[in-house]
Design an enzyme around this catalytic site. Structure first.
Site, PDB file in Angstrom:
ATOM      1  N   LYS A 148      -1.226   3.642  -3.650  1.00 32.97           N
ATOM      2  CA  LYS A 148      -0.745   2.662  -2.678  1.00 32.97           C
ATOM      3  C   LYS A 148       0.078   1.562  -3.338  1.00 32.97           C
ATOM      4  O   LYS A 148       0.941   0.966  -2.722  1.00 32.97           O
ATOM      5  CB  LYS A 148      -1.940   2.066  -1.924  1.00 32.97           C
ATOM      6  CG  LYS A 148      -2.487   3.050  -0.912  1.00 32.97           C
ATOM      7  CD  LYS A 148      -3.920   2.784  -0.529  1.00 32.97           C
ATOM      8  CE  LYS A 148      -4.891   3.354  -1.521  1.00 32.97           C
ATOM      9  NZ  LYS A 148      -6.257   3.543  -1.023  1.00 32.97           N
ATOM     10  N   LYS A 163       1.436   8.738 -10.663  1.00 34.61           N
ATOM     11  CA  LYS A 163       0.568   9.345  -9.642  1.00 34.61           C
ATOM     12  C   LYS A 163       0.750   8.639  -8.295  1.00 34.61           C
ATOM     13  O   LYS A 163       1.095   7.448  -8.253  1.00 34.61           O
ATOM     14  CB  LYS A 163      -0.895   9.324 -10.089  1.00 34.61           C
ATOM     15  CG  LYS A 163      -1.487   7.955 -10.092  1.00 34.61           C
ATOM     16  CD  LYS A 163      -3.003   7.976 -10.188  1.00 34.61           C
ATOM     17  CE  LYS A 163      -3.451   6.545 -10.093  1.00 34.61           C
ATOM     18  NZ  LYS A 163      -4.668   6.153  -9.685  1.00 34.61           N
ATOM     19  N   LYS A 208      -4.045  -2.402 -15.024  1.00 34.72           N
ATOM     20  CA  LYS A 208      -4.175  -3.449 -14.015  1.00 34.72           C
ATOM     21  C   LYS A 208      -3.859  -4.812 -14.605  1.00 34.72           C
ATOM     22  O   LYS A 208      -3.279  -5.668 -13.942  1.00 34.72           O
ATOM     23  CB  LYS A 208      -5.597  -3.458 -13.429  1.00 34.72           C
ATOM     24  CG  LYS A 208      -5.949  -2.158 -12.722  1.00 34.72           C
ATOM     25  CD  LYS A 208      -6.191  -2.385 -11.236  1.00 34.72           C
ATOM     26  CE  LYS A 208      -6.252  -1.093 -10.452  1.00 34.72           C
ATOM     27  NZ  LYS A 208      -7.503  -0.378 -10.603  1.00 34.72           N
TER      28      LYS A 208
HETATM   29  P1  TYM Z   1      -9.645   5.348  -5.777  1.00 38.31           P
HETATM   30  O1  TYM Z   1     -10.079   4.584  -4.599  1.00 38.31           O
HETATM   31  O2  TYM Z   1      -8.445   4.883  -6.538  1.00 38.31           O
HETATM   32  O3  TYM Z   1      -9.377   6.848  -5.394  1.00 38.31           O
HETATM   33  C1  TYM Z   1     -10.347   7.621  -4.719  1.00 38.31           C
HETATM   34  C2  TYM Z   1     -10.295   9.044  -5.245  1.00 38.31           C
HETATM   35  O4  TYM Z   1      -8.996   9.607  -5.066  1.00 38.31           O
HETATM   36  C3  TYM Z   1      -8.523  10.137  -6.317  1.00 38.31           C
HETATM   37  N1  TYM Z   1      -7.064   9.949  -6.386  1.00 38.31           N
HETATM   38  C4  TYM Z   1      -6.185  10.916  -6.691  1.00 38.31           C
HETATM   39  N2  TYM Z   1      -6.361  12.218  -6.982  1.00 38.31           N
HETATM   40  C5  TYM Z   1      -5.242  12.948  -7.220  1.00 38.31           C
HETATM   41  N3  TYM Z   1      -3.981  12.434  -7.188  1.00 38.31           N
HETATM   42  C6  TYM Z   1      -3.775  11.122  -6.903  1.00 38.31           C
HETATM   43  N4  TYM Z   1      -2.540  10.642  -6.850  1.00 38.31           N
HETATM   44  C7  TYM Z   1      -4.904  10.314  -6.640  1.00 38.31           C
HETATM   45  N5  TYM Z   1      -5.059   9.005  -6.303  1.00 38.31           N
HETATM   46  C8  TYM Z   1      -6.389   8.794  -6.170  1.00 38.31           C
HETATM   47  C9  TYM Z   1      -9.222   9.308  -7.367  1.00 38.31           C
HETATM   48  O5  TYM Z   1      -9.275   9.984  -8.605  1.00 38.31           O
HETATM   49  C10 TYM Z   1     -10.590   9.119  -6.743  1.00 38.31           C
HETATM   50  O6  TYM Z   1     -11.416  10.230  -6.995  1.00 38.31           O
HETATM   51  N6  TYM Z   1     -12.837   3.867  -9.336  1.00 38.31           N
HETATM   52  C11 TYM Z   1     -12.685   4.731  -8.178  1.00 38.31           C
HETATM   53  C12 TYM Z   1     -13.690   4.449  -7.063  1.00 38.31           C
HETATM   54  C13 TYM Z   1     -15.115   4.503  -7.482  1.00 38.31           C
HETATM   55  C14 TYM Z   1     -15.846   5.659  -7.849  1.00 38.31           C
HETATM   56  C15 TYM Z   1     -17.177   5.199  -8.117  1.00 38.31           C
HETATM   57  C16 TYM Z   1     -15.514   7.011  -7.965  1.00 38.31           C
HETATM   58  C17 TYM Z   1     -15.965   3.442  -7.551  1.00 38.31           C
HETATM   59  N7  TYM Z   1     -17.210   3.858  -7.938  1.00 38.31           N
HETATM   60  C18 TYM Z   1     -18.164   6.081  -8.552  1.00 38.31           C
HETATM   61  C19 TYM Z   1     -16.508   7.883  -8.387  1.00 38.31           C
HETATM   62  C20 TYM Z   1     -17.820   7.421  -8.672  1.00 38.31           C
HETATM   63  C21 TYM Z   1     -11.306   4.521  -7.596  1.00 38.31           C
HETATM   64  O7  TYM Z   1     -10.709   3.508  -7.761  1.00 38.31           O
HETATM   65  O8  TYM Z   1     -10.888   5.532  -6.782  1.00 38.31           O
END
Ligand code: TYM
Length: 333
Positions: A201, A198, A116
């Site tokens: 967005k 991966k 980031k």
């Molecule tokens: P975020 O919002 O980026 O994504 C949400 C979930 O989707 C999964 N994911 C994917 N899995 C497979 N292939 C992909 N291309 C892909 N893109 C996204 C992510 O692994 C995630 O599980 N930091 C986290 C949000 C968060 C969180 C937490 C998660 C905040 N607090 C506590 C677990 C526990 C995030 O940015 O996810």
């Protein structure tokens, strides 16, 4: 009578735009499965969405849409809690406390921080560095032990475990060490336009498919997905083709994907047909989600009620943890 307590699960999703197939296959399908067997809390993590540049109006609309997307995907508020992170202040209270025992060196080595920071060099701030600490607080404020996520989140869950060990060492056994629950097959869904990265967005709208998207948009994006010039002589499937196969298998099932695999092996495959089959399988599988979304959009009061009930229940659990934490770390009450 012996009652066996269900294991507690926590996971979150950032409301930065709409939910896409990576989120759905990598995380949400597991969230839905675990609702029946675990004690689950799922959150729309809006404070995390604020760590990259954002527009306040969009953030608000995205959080609401994410709620609708999650409910339409099968998250059932009768079986789990679905909350908005910023509505439960104990998340940020615990994040502050955990921030005082987390060495900077642990945070500086987190891969997503480096990524980031490269992507938004003018937007380097404390919140971005502290992102994984807030994530740890999200999990620990409910003393969750299982965290269903895609594999990009693994380093964050590992860091949470380190924070737990340090906290417990300093203040006595308080938190359990949570474990990431990652579904191997769908741990990383790739971008349609840059399949070595991966699906996310941040790579632009052509690179991902939102779960509420209209059939013609889904078709258009799959038909223009990056593949290769044909099965290479070394038999090593290129990432774009492998990703299409994975999507076909997830949405169309084994039979149809094995048929195309056979064609790939004997080199008679035509990618245009593979794409057509994949697009149709996705469109058909997502049809019930699109229908449910439309129903939910017409019923905003239902959303308010769902949020209110989950918020109260989750806040009570979080407060219980915080009372213990405040006492242990010596805060005056
Ligand atoms: P975020 O919002 O980026 O994504 C949400 C979930 O989707 C999964 N994911 C994917 N899995 C497979 N292939 C992909 N291309 C892909 N893109 C996204 C992510 O692994 C995630 O599980 N930091 C986290 C949000 C968060 C969180 C937490 C998660 C905040 N607090 C506590 C677990 C526990 C995030 O940015 O996810």
């Amino acid at each position: 009578m012996i009652t066996v307590e269900k294991e507690r699960v926590f996971s979150g999703m950032r409301p930065t735009g709409r939910m896409h197939l990576g989120n759905y296959l990598g995380a949400v399908q597991n969230w839905v499965r675990m609702q029946d067997t675990h004690d689950c809390i799922y959150a729309i993590v809006d404070y995390h969405a604020m760590t990259t540049p954002y527009d306040p109006e969009e953030l608000n609309a995205d959080a609401r849409n994410m709620l609708i997307d999650l409910l339409a995907s099968g998250i059932d508020p009768e079986k789990c809690m679905l909350v908005v992170q910023s509505q439960i202040p104990q998340h940020t209270e615990l994040a502050w406390i955990l921030g005082t025992i987390t060495p900077l060196s642990w945070l500086e080595r987190v891969p997503t921080y480096k990524e980031k920071a490269d992507m938004h060099p003018d937007y380097l701030h404390l919140g971005l560095l502290g992102y994984p600490v807030l994530m740890s607080a999200d999990i620990l404020v409910y003393r969750a032990t299982r965290v269903p996520v895609g594999d990009d989140q693994k380093p964050h869950v590992e860091l949470t475990r380190e924070i737990v060990r340090r906290f417990n060492h300093l203040f006595g056994e308080t938190f359990p060490e949570p474990q990431a629950r990652i579904r191997r097959e769908t741990a990383r869904i790739m971008s349609l336009t840059e399949p070595e990265k991966k699906m996310s967005k941040s790579l632009g709208p052509q690179s991902y498919i939102g779960i509420g998207e209209e059939p013609e948009d889904i078709r258009g994006k799959i038909m223009s997905a990056v593949t290769d010039a044909g099965p290479p002589a070394d038999g090593q499937m290129s990432p774009g083709v492998a990703n299409l196969f994975l999507l076909l298998e997830c949405f169309g099932g084994d039979d149809i994907s094995s048929e195309f695999e056979q064609q790939y092996e004997d080199r008679s495959i035509r990618y245009v047909q593979l794409k057509e089959a994949t697009a149709e399988a996705i469109i058909e599988s997502l049809a019930p989600i699109r229908k449910k979304r439309r129903e939910l959009l017409e019923n905003p009061q239902l959303l308010e009620r769902i949020m209110e009930r989950s918020r109260e229940e989750a806040a009570a659990l979080a407060e219980e943890t915080m009372q213990d934490v405040r006492a242990r770390i010596g805060l005056l009450r």
